[in-house]
Design a protein around this motif. Structure first.
Motif, PDB file in Angstrom:
ATOM      1  N   LEU A 190      11.486  10.302 -29.137  1.00  0.00           N
ATOM      2  CA  LEU A 190      12.547  10.100 -30.116  1.00  0.00           C
ATOM      3  C   LEU A 190      13.183   8.735 -29.895  1.00  0.00           C
ATOM      4  CD1 LEU A 190      14.527  13.491 -29.982  1.00  0.00           C
ATOM      5  CD2 LEU A 190      12.582  12.899 -31.444  1.00  0.00           C
ATOM      6  N   MET A 191      13.656   8.138 -30.978  1.00  0.00           N
ATOM      7  CA  MET A 191      14.567   7.010 -30.843  1.00  0.00           C
ATOM      8  C   MET A 191      15.965   7.555 -31.099  1.00  0.00           C
ATOM      9  SD  MET A 191      14.854   3.282 -32.733  1.00  0.00           S
ATOM     10  CE  MET A 191      13.196   2.787 -32.309  1.00  0.00           C
ATOM     11  N   VAL A 192      16.869   7.311 -30.160  1.00  0.00           N
ATOM     12  CA  VAL A 192      18.201   7.906 -30.203  1.00  0.00           C
ATOM     13  C   VAL A 192      19.265   6.824 -30.105  1.00  0.00           C
ATOM     14  CG1 VAL A 192      19.806   9.490 -29.071  1.00  0.00           C
ATOM     15  CG2 VAL A 192      17.363  10.012 -29.107  1.00  0.00           C
ATOM     16  N   VAL A 193      20.254   6.910 -30.994  1.00  0.00           N
ATOM     17  CA  VAL A 193      21.486   6.130 -30.882  1.00  0.00           C
ATOM     18  C   VAL A 193      22.619   7.144 -30.851  1.00  0.00           C
ATOM     19  CG1 VAL A 193      22.998   4.428 -31.942  1.00  0.00           C
ATOM     20  CG2 VAL A 193      20.521   4.169 -32.124  1.00  0.00           C
ATOM     21  N   SER A 194      23.436   7.107 -29.798  1.00  0.00           N
ATOM     22  CA  SER A 194      24.486   8.103 -29.646  1.00  0.00           C
ATOM     23  C   SER A 194      25.597   7.536 -28.779  1.00  0.00           C
ATOM     24  CB  SER A 194      23.902   9.391 -29.039  1.00  0.00           C
ATOM     25  OG  SER A 194      24.843  10.449 -29.086  1.00  0.00           O
ATOM     26  N   ASP A 195      26.491   8.421 -28.399  1.00  0.00           N
ATOM     27  CA  ASP A 195      27.550   8.052 -27.464  1.00  0.00           C
ATOM     28  C   ASP A 195      27.004   8.256 -26.062  1.00  0.00           C
ATOM     29  OD1 ASP A 195      29.764   7.755 -25.878  1.00  0.00           O
ATOM     30  OD2 ASP A 195      31.071   9.034 -27.079  1.00  0.00           O
ATOM     31  N   PHE A 196      26.617   7.160 -25.416  1.00  0.00           N
ATOM     32  CA  PHE A 196      26.047   7.225 -24.070  1.00  0.00           C
ATOM     33  C   PHE A 196      27.094   6.948 -22.992  1.00  0.00           C
ATOM     34  CE2 PHE A 196      22.242   5.870 -26.636  1.00  0.00           C
ATOM     35  CZ  PHE A 196      21.550   7.070 -26.512  1.00  0.00           C
ATOM     36  N   GLY A 197      28.357   6.993 -23.375  1.00  0.00           N
ATOM     37  CA  GLY A 197      29.397   6.773 -22.399  1.00  0.00           C
ATOM     38  C   GLY A 197      30.136   5.466 -22.642  1.00  0.00           C
ATOM     39  N   PRO A 198      30.942   5.051 -21.662  1.00  0.00           N
ATOM     40  CA  PRO A 198      31.758   3.838 -21.818  1.00  0.00           C
ATOM     41  C   PRO A 198      30.933   2.630 -22.247  1.00  0.00           C
ATOM     42  CG  PRO A 198      32.344   5.000 -19.793  1.00  0.00           C
ATOM     43  CD  PRO A 198      31.120   5.691 -20.346  1.00  0.00           C
ATOM     44  N   GLU A 199      31.497   1.894 -23.203  1.00  0.00           N
ATOM     45  CA  GLU A 199      30.908   0.643 -23.700  1.00  0.00           C
ATOM     46  C   GLU A 199      29.641   0.839 -24.529  1.00  0.00           C
ATOM     47  OE1 GLU A 199      32.658  -2.161 -23.402  1.00  0.00           O
ATOM     48  OE2 GLU A 199      34.107  -0.860 -22.396  1.00  0.00           O
ATOM     49  N   SER A 200      29.304   2.086 -24.869  1.00  0.00           N
ATOM     50  CA  SER A 200      28.093   2.306 -25.674  1.00  0.00           C
ATOM     51  C   SER A 200      28.378   2.324 -27.164  1.00  0.00           C
ATOM     52  CB  SER A 200      27.409   3.609 -25.263  1.00  0.00           C
ATOM     53  OG  SER A 200      28.180   4.737 -25.648  1.00  0.00           O
ATOM     54  N   LEU A 201      29.662   2.210 -27.540  1.00  0.00           N
ATOM     55  CA  LEU A 201      30.036   2.244 -28.951  1.00  0.00           C
ATOM     56  C   LEU A 201      30.541   0.883 -29.407  1.00  0.00           C
ATOM     57  CD1 LEU A 201      32.037   5.600 -29.096  1.00  0.00           C
ATOM     58  CD2 LEU A 201      29.586   5.253 -29.458  1.00  0.00           C
ATOM     59  N   THR A 202      30.413   0.640 -30.705  1.00  0.00           N
ATOM     60  CA  THR A 202      30.989  -0.568 -31.289  1.00  0.00           C
ATOM     61  C   THR A 202      32.482  -0.345 -31.517  1.00  0.00           C
ATOM     62  OG1 THR A 202      30.675   0.122 -33.591  1.00  0.00           O
ATOM     63  CG2 THR A 202      28.821  -0.976 -32.501  1.00  0.00           C
ATOM     64  N   THR A 203      33.175  -1.409 -31.880  1.00  0.00           N
ATOM     65  CA  THR A 203      34.601  -1.267 -32.181  1.00  0.00           C
ATOM     66  C   THR A 203      34.830  -0.398 -33.409  1.00  0.00           C
ATOM     67  OG1 THR A 203      34.500  -3.353 -33.394  1.00  0.00           O
ATOM     68  CG2 THR A 203      35.274  -3.444 -31.122  1.00  0.00           C
ATOM     69  N   SER A 204      33.799  -0.216 -34.221  1.00  0.00           N
ATOM     70  CA  SER A 204      33.888   0.670 -35.384  1.00  0.00           C
ATOM     71  C   SER A 204      33.683   2.127 -35.020  1.00  0.00           C
ATOM     72  CB  SER A 204      32.849   0.266 -36.436  1.00  0.00           C
ATOM     73  OG  SER A 204      33.113  -1.011 -36.946  1.00  0.00           O
ATOM     74  N   GLY A 205      33.281   2.385 -33.760  1.00  0.00           N
ATOM     75  CA  GLY A 205      33.065   3.763 -33.346  1.00  0.00           C
ATOM     76  C   GLY A 205      31.650   4.249 -33.539  1.00  0.00           C
ATOM     77  N   TYR A 206      30.720   3.391 -33.881  1.00  0.00           N
ATOM     78  CA  TYR A 206      29.315   3.744 -34.027  1.00  0.00           C
ATOM     79  C   TYR A 206      28.575   3.455 -32.718  1.00  0.00           C
ATOM     80  CZ  TYR A 206      29.742   3.763 -39.180  1.00  0.00           C
ATOM     81  OH  TYR A 206      30.075   4.024 -40.481  1.00  0.00           O
ATOM     82  N   GLY A 207      27.456   4.156 -32.503  1.00  0.00           N
ATOM     83  CA  GLY A 207      26.604   3.810 -31.382  1.00  0.00           C
ATOM     84  C   GLY A 207      26.016   2.422 -31.561  1.00  0.00           C
ATOM     85  N   ARG A 208      25.872   1.700 -30.442  1.00  0.00           N
ATOM     86  CA  ARG A 208      25.310   0.344 -30.533  1.00  0.00           C
ATOM     87  C   ARG A 208      24.023   0.200 -29.735  1.00  0.00           C
ATOM     88  NH1 ARG A 208      26.020  -3.136 -26.323  1.00  0.00           N
ATOM     89  NH2 ARG A 208      27.283  -2.407 -24.577  1.00  0.00           N
ATOM     90  N   ILE A 209      23.620   1.236 -28.967  1.00  0.00           N
ATOM     91  CA  ILE A 209      22.470   1.159 -28.080  1.00  0.00           C
ATOM     92  C   ILE A 209      21.384   2.124 -28.561  1.00  0.00           C
ATOM     93  CG2 ILE A 209      21.653   1.500 -25.719  1.00  0.00           C
ATOM     94  CD1 ILE A 209      24.514   0.865 -24.787  1.00  0.00           C
ATOM     95  N   ALA A 210      20.168   1.616 -28.749  1.00  0.00           N
ATOM     96  CA  ALA A 210      19.022   2.437 -29.132  1.00  0.00           C
ATOM     97  C   ALA A 210      18.148   2.674 -27.912  1.00  0.00           C
ATOM     98  CB  ALA A 210      18.219   1.761 -30.235  1.00  0.00           C
ATOM     99  N   LYS A 211      17.726   3.936 -27.713  1.00  0.00           N
ATOM    100  CA  LYS A 211      16.886   4.287 -26.573  1.00  0.00           C
ATOM    101  C   LYS A 211      15.672   5.079 -27.026  1.00  0.00           C
ATOM    102  CE  LYS A 211      20.649   4.411 -23.186  1.00  0.00           C
ATOM    103  NZ  LYS A 211      21.129   5.056 -21.931  1.00  0.00           N
TER     104      LYS A 211
END
Length: 700
Positions: A190-211
């Motif tokens: 799977l490709m996942v973008v989610s809340d992976f913890g501190p600093e993983s979200l943008t200032t808009s509150g969206y996930g910013r890291i793809a794994k």
């Protein structure tokens, strides 16, 4: 509706807000004091409006329409030789997810098999599950990712499901509750973008890291393949099945309206896709990425116009070579391309022409030219492109108008469209008339609107104008049992009782292509408000209605619209319906998903932006000593997209200044406000009773 955020952003600390705001406590979504106030407002509104002699009949009739088993069984997804559908009725308010063989479905004789009963699952697991969709992996479509939301919030739980056994997969993929983006790469990845913890979200509150997450491994060990910037709006996977090949991309949303795409190669690396940053990724067909241009493009020695569809060779992109776009379709001056979907060999394009729907089928010839043919669907209608069946090159679309109930068509590339299912009439349409008119806005722009009323009616009569005006979302005339959005058969009730119902196509939507939206962005927002005022004044000028008899309705972004309208022209409007609204534009970017919409409205923390936003922000423009029309606010405590504090604070301020208002906040339902048909039916009845009280008796 305003686009969904993928993660909630906590409210800014009260100390960071204006000291002049006495109602910050109403931003405490689940705060005891705030909820006590909400409950008191709810009781007062219900006690008053349920006393209407026809309230019970409005509610029961709305519920019967919504629960009627004579509904279009929409093809939510065609999976090989199966069609999937989510079905809701009185016995299944949260729905059953079911499948039927495609052949039977297309012939109008589906053989449904229930796969997941959402109500039963929620009862079994003691959860208030709301269906958020299924993503089943081609080509066998056996394994699916099922998304379920607790109470209808944007956050959901994702669980792997086996369509063949009818069970969730033991030890399969499971994502905990979060606002996640997830797509299949292959059966074990799977490709996942989610809340992976501190600093993983943008200032808009969206996930910013793809794994990339491999089967049988913990999510914590998933390999990071892309990281967006903190100041971006979002990162998201995009996966498209193109015949036997699956193309997977990472989308970096730099702003709400600009993005970058990268293609995942077979080697597991990412290569950039040469799309203009304001172009919209639409689909993939025959190894070509189809995109819609939002501004003119100079490439390959030619100019491609804004609003056009272009194609890029993904083989060239994957090889790292320059990919020159080719023209797929360019709309006329009266057209706007709205929806695009592909089957195995055909690109299906739904366009608007003076706000009426048209469906085109396109094929690419051996010479590289795209050949288009228009489907022979009823004219002057709203067309919705629902899904496509790959191997048979079939598109499924509904066709309806304000007076014609929806009909589902199966459309092939060459043959005549065939009706799969049509709904019976819910009212006697021969008694009514619908016409398209044009008002002239302050700057001379012609603004289309649709007017529904009883034949032979002598005005002026009460009129309700519904509008949206933002985010490229065109407002098209659908059957009156579903107008306006999230208010069930309110439009039908109004017209039956001798009132006028109006759907206004103000600027900000996508009715006439990119410029129709772009012309009211940021510092130009006032033009959309002027458009609404122009429609209201046109109703008065032509004798349809009169001052004292005009109501307006807007939801989500439409809340900015009606909030600005009531503060700017309290003399013009006598009733205002404000659903899931944005009202405090000074604080909006600090509340939930608000920061993601800065590209639409502006950044209130920048003085140069607040200079123009402050002129219309509804909450800041309520004045003492001004008599405002009584507003009906409706919202949901569980709305984690547009903060319920907007409606609460606006109501409190109006009340403080001596103005009457109505207020109704459901606990569940999320941004859509209705978790089930019972809530939608009650809302329709409350709104009808409200309009009768505030706009007077029906026309005779």
């Amino acid at each position: 509706m305003i686009a969904a955020a993928q993660a909630a952003q906590p409210a800014a600390p009260a100390a960071a807000a204006s000291a002049e705001d006495p109602y910050l406590w109403l931003e405490e979504v689940e705060g005891a004091r705030a909820l006590d106030q909400v409950k008191a407002w709810n009781r007062a509104t219900e006690d008053l409006l349920t006393s209407d002699p026809k309230f019970a009949s409005y509610e029961s009739r709305a519920r019967a329409i919504l629960d009627d088993e004579q509904q279009i069984a929409t093809p939510d997804q065609v999976m090989g030789d199966l069609v999937a559908n989510l079905w809701r009725d009185a016995a299944h308010p949260r729905g059953i997810w079911r499948v039927s063989p495609l052949a039977g479905y297309r012939s109008g004789k589906p053989e449904w098999r229930t796969v997941i009963d959402v109500d039963a699952l929620g009862k079994q697991e003691s959860k208030s599950w709301v269906w958020h969709g299924a993503d089943c992996l081609a080509p066998d479509y056996r394994r699916c990712l099922i998304s379920l939301s607790p109470g209808g919030t944007d956050a959901d739980v994702v669980r792997e499901f086996d369509l063949q056994t009818g069970r969730f997969v033991d030890g399969g993929f499971v994502l905990p509750e979060a606002k996640s983006y997830v797509s299949w790469v292959d059966a074990d990845t799977l490709m996942v973008v989610s809340d992976f913890g501190p600093e993983s979200l943008t200032t808009s509150g969206y996930g910013r890291i793809a794994k990339l997450w491999k089967r049988g491994t913990p999510l914590a060990s998933a390999r990071t393949i892309f990281e967006g910037e903190k100041g971006d709006v979002s990162t998201a996977p995009v996966a498209v099945q193109d015949g036997a090949r699956r193309w997977v991309f990472v989308r970096r949303g730099k702003t709400f309206w600009t993005s970058e795409h990268r293609l995942l190669t077979s080697a597991g690396t990412l290569v950039p896709v040469p799309l203009p940053d304001d172009a919209e990724f639409e689909d993939v067909l025959g190894g070509r990425l189809i995109a819609k241009l939002q501004s003119p493009l100079e490439a390959g020695g030619r100019t491609f116009p804004e609003g056009a569809l272009v194609a890029y060779s993904l083989e060239e992109v994957a090889a790292g070579r320059a990919a020159t776009p080719e023209l797929v379709m360019a709309p006329s001056a009266r057209q706007a391309i709205e929806e695009v979907a592909s089957s195995d060999n055909v690109l299906w394009v739904k366009a608007l022409e003076d706000v009426s729907g048209k469906l085109f089928a396109l094929r690419r010839g051996a010479d590289g030219r795209w050949v288009s043919s228009a489907a022979a669907l009823p004219a002057n209608s709203t067309v919705s492109l629902l899904s496509t069946a790959g191997a048979s090159d079939t598109a499924f679309a509904t066709v309806e108008s304000m007076l014609s109930p929806p009909a589902l068509y199966a459309i092939g590339f060459a043959g005549a469209p065939a009706i799969v299912q049509s709904l019976p009439a819910r009212f006697d349409a021969s008694r009514f008339t619908v016409e398209q008119r044009f008002a002239t806005s302050k700057d001379g722009t012609r603004i289309p609107y649709f007017l529904a009323r009883r034949k032979g009616l002598k005005g002026p009569v009460p009129a309700l104008i519904h509008a949206y005006g933002g985010f490229r979302a065109a407002q098209t005339p659908t059957y009156l049992t579903g107008q306006p959005y999230r208010a069930g058969p309110l439009g039908m009730f109004l017209v039956e009782e001798g009132n006028a119902y109006v759907l206004a196509n103000i600027r900000g939507g996508g009715e006439y292509g990119p410029e129709w939206h772009r012309s009211v962005l940021r510092e130009n927002r006032q033009k959309s408000f002027d458009d609404l005022h122009a429609v209201a004044e046109d109703l008065i000028r032509t004798g349809v209605s009169a001052k004292g008899k005009i109501g307006i309705s807007g939801r989500s972004n439409g809340g900015v619209l009606v909030g600005a309208a009531l503060t700017q022209r309290p003399d013009l409007y006598s009733a205002v319906i404000s659903g899931s609204p944005l009202h405090d534009m000074k604080r909006y970017s600090h509340l939930l998903a608000g920061a993601s919409w800065i590209g639409e409205y502006g950044d209130p923390d920048k003085p140069e932006d607040w200079a123009f936003m402050s002129r219309y922000s509804p909450y800041q423009n309520v004045r003492r000593g001004v008599k405002y029309p009584p507003v009906f606010f409706y919202s949901s405590t569980k709305d984690d997209r547009v903060h319920p504090g907007h409606a609460r604070k606006m109501a409190a301020r109006l009340g403080e200044y001596g103005n009457r208002f109505y207020f109704h906040e459901y606990l569940e339902g999320g941004h859509s406000v209705g978790a089930d048909h019972a809530e939608d039916a009650k809302r329709a009845a409350l709104l009808m009773a409200y309009l009768k009280r505030e706009l007077g008796g029906a026309g005779k």
